[in-house]
Each structure stands twice: as C-alpha cells, then as structure tokens.
Design an enzyme around this catalytic site. Sequence first.
Site, PDB file in Angstrom:
ATOM      1  N   SER A   1     -11.364  -1.033  -0.270  1.00  0.00           N
ATOM      2  CA  SER A   1     -10.065  -1.035   0.415  1.00  0.00           C
ATOM      3  C   SER A   1     -10.208  -1.393   1.884  1.00  0.00           C
ATOM      4  CB  SER A   1      -9.415   0.349   0.324  1.00  0.00           C
ATOM      5  OG  SER A   1      -8.733   0.531  -0.879  1.00  0.00           O
TER       6      SER A   1
ATOM      7  N   HIS B   1      -3.429   5.775   3.765  1.00  0.00           N
ATOM      8  CA  HIS B   1      -4.258   4.620   3.436  1.00  0.00           C
ATOM      9  C   HIS B   1      -3.684   3.313   3.979  1.00  0.00           C
ATOM     10  CE1 HIS B   1      -5.972   1.643   0.485  1.00  0.00           C
ATOM     11  NE2 HIS B   1      -7.027   2.427   0.557  1.00  0.00           N
TER      12      HIS B   1
ATOM     13  N   ASP C   1       0.838  -1.199   0.000  1.00  0.00           N
ATOM     14  CA  ASP C   1       0.000   0.000   0.000  1.00  0.00           C
ATOM     15  C   ASP C   1       0.877   1.254   0.000  1.00  0.00           C
ATOM     16  OD1 ASP C   1      -2.313   1.809   0.843  1.00  0.00           O
ATOM     17  OD2 ASP C   1      -3.269  -0.157   0.943  1.00  0.00           O
TER      18      ASP C   1
END
Length: 595
Positions: free
Chosen positions: A414, A234, A174
């Site tokens: 996600s 994220h 990520d």
Amino acid sequence: MNGSRRLRISLLAVTTAALLGSGVTAAVAAPAAQPAPADPRAAADAPVDRLIVGYEKKAAEARSDAEARKDARAKGDRAGESLAFERRLGTGAALVDLGDALQGGSLQDVIDTFEADADVAYVARDTRMYAMAGPDDPYYPSQWDLFEATAGMNVENAWTGGASGQGVHVAVIDTGYVQHSDLDANVVAGYDFISDSWSARDGGGRDSNPRDEGDWTLENECYSGSRASNSSWHGTHVAGTVAAVAGNGKGVAGVAYDASVQPVRVLGRCGGSTADIADAIVWASGGYVPGVPSNPTPADVINLSLGGSGSCQAVTQDAINGAVSRGTTVVVAAGNSNTNASGFTPANCGNVVTVAAGDREGNRASYSNYGSIIDITAPGGETAAGSANGILSTLNSGTTTPGSETYRAYQGTSMAAPHIAGLAALMYEKDPALTPSGVENALKNNARALPGTCGGGCGYGLADAARTLAALGGGTDPGGQVFTNSENWNIPDADGRYVYSTIDVTGVSGYAPSDLQVSVDIKHTYRGDLKVQLFAPNGTSWTLKNTSSSDSADNVIATYTVNASSVQASGTWQLRVTDVYSGDTGYIDSWGLTF
C-alpha cells in the site's frame, strides 16, 4: 445489522489491513529541523564568471597551456572582452576567466566566438552548484524512500528538473481523507462511494463528503474470528506519499508535491465492496456513474492500495478498462501475503501497473507478493525491522474517530503503490500526451536492478524517478557513482602476458547494476591485437572486446555495458588487457566504472 449481511460484505471486502503488513503503527520520533536549502532553480539566473572550453584532441590548445592562453586572449579581442586562461581541468578542458565584468558585449557573444572555432569541441558555463539538501520539511531526512542511494526511488534528482506534479490529478481510492495541514492545500473535492451506511459510519449512503470516519472494528465484527483493530487512516497516509506539500517547513514531502489529490472513499468498517470500488474507478477517471454528479477534476492517475484474494472480477476489469480508455493510469498494490500476486485482485487485473514493495536494503520486502504479473517495485518499507525503515507519511492520532494530525511510518505494498502513482504524476506533468501504456513502458524501461535480492519476481526492478524523468526530457539523472583510474599502464607486446589496472569501489552497497557502464581509453596502434576483459571482485569476468585480425584502427575508446547484477559492487575491480600479436604497442590510458 444481522450476521448474514455482515458476511456478505466481508466476502466482497477488500481489506486495508491485508496491505499494511505487520508493525504498521510504529511511531517515528521527529528528526531535528534542517536548514532551508538554496533553491536550485535560482542557479540558472546566477552570474557566470568563467567558461569551460573543451578543445578537439588534434588542436594545439588541447595539449598546450600556452596555446590555450593565447587563444583566450585572441577570442577576447575578437569579442571585445578581456579573457584569460585560468587553468587546465582534469578532463583536459580549459577554464577561461571572463574578467570582472563583460565590457560591452554579452556572455553569448563570447560563447559564439568560441563555438565558431572548428578546434573547439564545446563551451559550457561554469555554473554554481548547491548541496541538494532537499526540501525544508523537518521530517524529510527520514524519508529514505525518496533519496537514499541504495533503495530509494531517486526522487530528489527528478525534482531538480522542475518536476513537481503541478497540474496533474491523482485519485486515491481508499478510506477517504482526514484533514491534515501538510496535505490540505493539494486536496481537491472527492466523493464517498460507500453505499452501505453501516460500513460508512456517516449516517447515510453515498455523498459528496469523502471524510474518513474511521475503519476501526470490534472483535468478530467483520466475520467470525476477526480481530479488533484501530482506525488506520490509510487513505491519508497514501495521499501524503503521493502529494504532501513540500517546502512549507512542516512534516514530510510527497513524491509529486504539487499534484492535486482527490480522495475517493470506498473502504470503511470491514473493508469495501467490489461494486463500490468499480463505480469509484469509473467516476474518478471521468466516467458516468448513475446518480452521482460528474467528476469536475478527472484523474490522470488512480491509486488502488487495496485488494483481496481471488481472480479479477469482470466488473473490476471493465471499470479499469474504461479508465484506461479515458487516458487514466491505474496503479495497484501487489498485496502483502508473501505469495504469488496472481491470486489477488485487482493486482491480477489487466491494464494496471502492479507494484511490489522493496525494503530499505533493496530486497523484496518480506511481506510483499511477487510473481510474473509484477510490473515494478517501489519502496514499501519494513517497520518490522524498525520504524525508521518504514514509509513516513501524514496520519491522524485517533484510535477510532479522528483526533489530531500526526505522522507515522507504515509498511506495505500500500505504501509502495503511491510512490509509483506520484512518479506517474511527475511523468504526466512533463509529457501530458503520455498514454497509460506509455507510462508503464517508461517506468519499466528506466528501472534499475534491485540492489538486494528478490525471490519469485519483482518486475523490471526498482523504479528510478530521475532516470524515468530524464528519458522524458525532465529531471536530472546523475548516472550513478563514478570510479576511475587514470594511471598509465604499458601493455606487453605479444609475450603471453597481460597488464591490469584496478579500481577499488567503496560506498556502494548491495549488488552492481544490470547496466554497469565500463568506459575504456586505451592508446594502441592496431587495436585488433587486443583482448579487453573486466573482472569483478569475486572473479567473475566479462570480455569487453575480443581480438580481430582485420581491425587495423588505432586505440580502444569506448563504453561497454555489462550485466553485473549477480556480484557485489564493493571491492577491487580489474581491467585486464592482453596483446596477442607482436609489432604494435600501447598502454592503458584510463578507465572507469559507473554504478
């Protein structure tokens, strides 16, 4: 950096924002701290004061309290203890008091004495239960995705079997990782695979520091017409969903709160390249990447909460195939474009577990991709409906570069994917010999029907952690809510009429499950005379048992499974019994529904 080079990167990019959906920055107010719960594992060592003794139906002790009282005294004399019948339970079992203390023998001696009797069906300790308050992490009550009955993933019941992900490694490929005290203890050394220094923002290419430097962008910076955006952090949010530390009196709890998380950085300014991501998959799973030191902690599970449009590229598929051949399960987010996931990569690659997102009501989330390539659905949240409906996890307050640690609710596939990655970690802990295909099959076979609606295809349904772990020999599958009616109803003898018994189902939202369990206990000679039907609140009916002139056995004592996923659960359900031949009589003893 010139414009043509930026265009090349954006064409290869797999963007984080595409998988977050809208409303991703909705803040969540901190709920009040909850008291620390009792440790359910301690209950196994607690003293036992009473035994529950179930007798065979033919035994006199099953019907007579006096006989049960006499038997308790006799068993006590035989074991050298003072035992006493206390009362009859609603199930018909006898509750036997062990007295103030066992006089000379052991508890097992008493149990053995009962079990040696052919009239005893079972003996169980009358153990003490505790309210499942969950961990003492103060934000845990806001993590509906882990425990709510409607659309949560039933993680809390998986934990009761001791599952925590200990010893399992999950690689989060990520944006990297920004330090967070609610996650640091579970983070192991990762790697930064961003080969372009402009995208990486760390002054160089690949290195051993996976720190998230921020993926913020300026207007038109990624391509003509691209919008400005703040840093998402994220990877830290995804990692927290997988393995935030539980029971530390802080923040949130991860699905696999004792698992190790390895941050592998591939997404920076304007996304990341296919080549970098392929190398990261190879390295994370223990494969060789030229110029990069070998991974000391190869991943059992890889989480890919990233993607872009297009077909699965050969380099990505090769990297995934290699990872799977090394025993690594690869979990991929389906994408957030409310369209068929077949047009998005790596969701459309082979050998992956592709995850769609569900909302708090158990519907397919409005943004989630769908289609035949979806394997499973997991909670992804819907912050567009309110931040309380999103997925709360670890984050950072910085709008560009890292600031202070915080927590925030995001929505997206996600967020759904790391729920499955965390569940896979629990599965590997329980059965280290599992293969990636074994993980996928167990997830699918133990999913439950979405309580809401799904247009376009949501795979095998909503992942259920407790069911899945129970199938592997761990966790506690409570089997859903149970409703019963034990009133006796006489069955008219072949006069064209039927008798019915009703159950009012309340507190179960959404649709009934696809595997609704219907338990029936009907006392009747020559059961072939009987037709047994179930009627849902909306009038939909199922024939559980038909008549048969050759079935001369007595009684109908069975559990039937019906697919009731097309009808609402709440309302009045009816068991209807018709006797089509004369000469034999009986009654409905009891029946029940397990949702």
